[in-house]
Write a protein that holds these residues in place. Structure first.
Motif, PDB file in Angstrom:
ATOM      1  N   ILE A 118      51.332  35.177  37.110  1.00  0.00           N
ATOM      2  CA  ILE A 118      51.167  36.237  36.101  1.00  0.00           C
ATOM      3  C   ILE A 118      50.336  37.374  36.676  1.00  0.00           C
ATOM      4  O   ILE A 118      50.711  38.547  36.587  1.00  0.00           O
ATOM      5  N   LYS A 119      49.197  37.042  37.274  1.00  0.00           N
ATOM      6  CA  LYS A 119      48.295  38.078  37.796  1.00  0.00           C
ATOM      7  C   LYS A 119      48.924  38.854  38.940  1.00  0.00           C
ATOM      8  O   LYS A 119      48.664  40.050  39.093  1.00  0.00           O
ATOM      9  N   ALA A 120      49.785  38.209  39.730  1.00  0.00           N
ATOM     10  CA  ALA A 120      50.455  38.902  40.832  1.00  0.00           C
ATOM     11  C   ALA A 120      51.529  39.865  40.323  1.00  0.00           C
ATOM     12  O   ALA A 120      51.689  40.969  40.841  1.00  0.00           O
ATOM     13  N   LYS A 121      52.257  39.454  39.304  1.00  0.00           N
ATOM     14  CA  LYS A 121      53.374  40.261  38.811  1.00  0.00           C
ATOM     15  C   LYS A 121      52.955  41.293  37.763  1.00  0.00           C
ATOM     16  O   LYS A 121      53.567  42.344  37.633  1.00  0.00           O
ATOM     17  N   TYR A 122      51.917  40.991  37.001  1.00  0.00           N
ATOM     18  CA  TYR A 122      51.462  41.871  35.922  1.00  0.00           C
ATOM     19  C   TYR A 122      49.985  42.188  36.155  1.00  0.00           C
ATOM     20  O   TYR A 122      49.107  41.488  35.647  1.00  0.00           O
TER      21      TYR A 122
END
Length: 92
Positions: free
Chosen positions: A75-79
């Motif tokens: 999640i943190k990598a993509k958003y």
């Protein structure tokens, strides 16, 4: 998270067993990013792919999965608008 809008991630066994812990929150959607062949709604909450909702302003995400750390990392990598303090991991 009392009376706060949130997203749930996952709707399997852990969701079923632990959702009561967050009964005061207001779930906007259940997020599922793996192939999913279940119902479009679970407990009157729409089941959607994360790409459809996570591009806007961040709401807290409650992850119901034993793979929560991995999911959190993805999640943190993509958003990039999501941080550790936006994400709660709930596992067995």
């Amino acid at each position: 998270l009392r009376h706060q809008k949130v997203y749930y991630w996952g709707c399997g066994e852990i969701y079923t067993m632990r959702k009561h812990l967050f009964s005061q929150s207001i779930p906007q959607a259940i997020l599922v990013d793996t192939p999913y062949s279940g119902p479009d709604c679970v407990n009157n909450i729409p089941v959607v792919h994360p790409n459809t909702v996570l591009t806007g302003a961040p709401l807290p995400i409650i992850i119901f999965s034993n793979a929560g750390v991995d999911i959190c990392r993805r999640i943190k990598a993509k958003y990039p608008q999501y941080f550790d303090d936006n994400i709660i991991i709930c596992k067995l």
